[in-house]
Write an enzyme that holds these catalytic residues in place. Sequence first.
Site, mmCIF file in Angstrom:
data_model
loop_
_atom_site.group_PDB
_atom_site.id
_atom_site.type_symbol
_atom_site.label_atom_id
_atom_site.label_comp_id
_atom_site.label_asym_id
_atom_site.label_seq_id
_atom_site.Cartn_x
_atom_site.Cartn_y
_atom_site.Cartn_z
ATOM 1 C CB CYS A 25 -61.478 57.304 -35.017
ATOM 2 S SG CYS A 25 -63.281 57.205 -35.191
ATOM 3 N NE ARG A 31 -60.840 61.112 -34.423
ATOM 4 C CZ ARG A 31 -60.057 60.783 -33.420
ATOM 5 N NH1 ARG A 31 -58.795 61.194 -33.416
ATOM 6 N NH2 ARG A 31 -60.495 60.040 -32.420
ATOM 7 C CG ASP A 141 -61.709 63.508 -30.592
ATOM 8 O OD1 ASP A 141 -62.737 63.785 -31.253
ATOM 9 O OD2 ASP A 141 -61.724 62.855 -29.536
HETATM 10 P P1 4NP Z 1 -64.200 59.868 -33.179
HETATM 11 O O1 4NP Z 1 -64.643 61.042 -32.182
HETATM 12 O O2 4NP Z 1 -63.205 59.019 -32.428
HETATM 13 O O3 4NP Z 1 -63.562 60.617 -34.310
HETATM 14 O O4 4NP Z 1 -65.457 59.143 -33.560
HETATM 15 C C1 4NP Z 1 -65.115 60.835 -30.892
HETATM 16 C C2 4NP Z 1 -66.403 60.412 -30.693
HETATM 17 C C3 4NP Z 1 -66.895 60.254 -29.407
HETATM 18 C C4 4NP Z 1 -66.082 60.519 -28.315
HETATM 19 C C5 4NP Z 1 -64.773 60.946 -28.509
HETATM 20 C C6 4NP Z 1 -64.290 61.098 -29.803
HETATM 21 N N1 4NP Z 1 -66.593 60.393 -27.011
HETATM 22 O O5 4NP Z 1 -65.877 60.773 -26.034
HETATM 23 O O6 4NP Z 1 -67.727 59.897 -26.832
#
Ligand code: 4NP
Length: 174
Positions: A25, A31, A141
């Site tokens: 992800c 995720r 997300d």
């Molecule tokens: P992930 O979620 O891609 O599912 O781990 C996110 C984690 C951090 C961020 C965005 C999405 N961020 O902008 O820091």
Amino acid sequence: MKNKTISIPLREITEENPYKMVFVCLGNICRSPTGEGIMQHLVNEQGLQNYFEIDSAGTSAWHSGQPANSKSSQVASSHGVALLSRARQVVSADLEYFDLVIAMDKINKSDLESIQPYHAKNNIVLMRDFDSNPEDGNVPDPYYGGLAGFENVFQIVKRSCENLLNQLKPQIKK
Ligand code: 4NP
């Protein structure tokens, strides 16, 4: 509903040559750790841990070294699933090393394709390719939202992982 079968790289799976999967992800804290944790849980539950190697990574390095997000861990733990990952950024060698690279959304998939080595295998898929109700193809997300979004991610990823594992199990040679 009957689950569709999507085309993935299949080969004989043995203890000597386990099938290697990496969930990817953006941050590798919400995720993809959920994907890694659920798939490892399913595999352990079925006594198949010697036949699969399961990992996760992020397209960004923003959270490198961090454990899974506390809300992701809370939701997973409420379903008996432990999230044990430490965030790391995906590297192009991952696309060669792993049999299957499972992107959580379409942006993750195109980011992965942009670092794919020239001769790489055709092994990047979407998590929701395995979902009986794929909607727009993206695992949403949950990062900026509340617990309900994390629960939604858990349910999507769980049913998708179950379908993916069912597609791989016939390849196991004990
Ligand atoms: P992930 O979620 O891609 O599912 O781990 C996110 C984690 C951090 C961020 C965005 C999405 N961020 O902008 O820091």
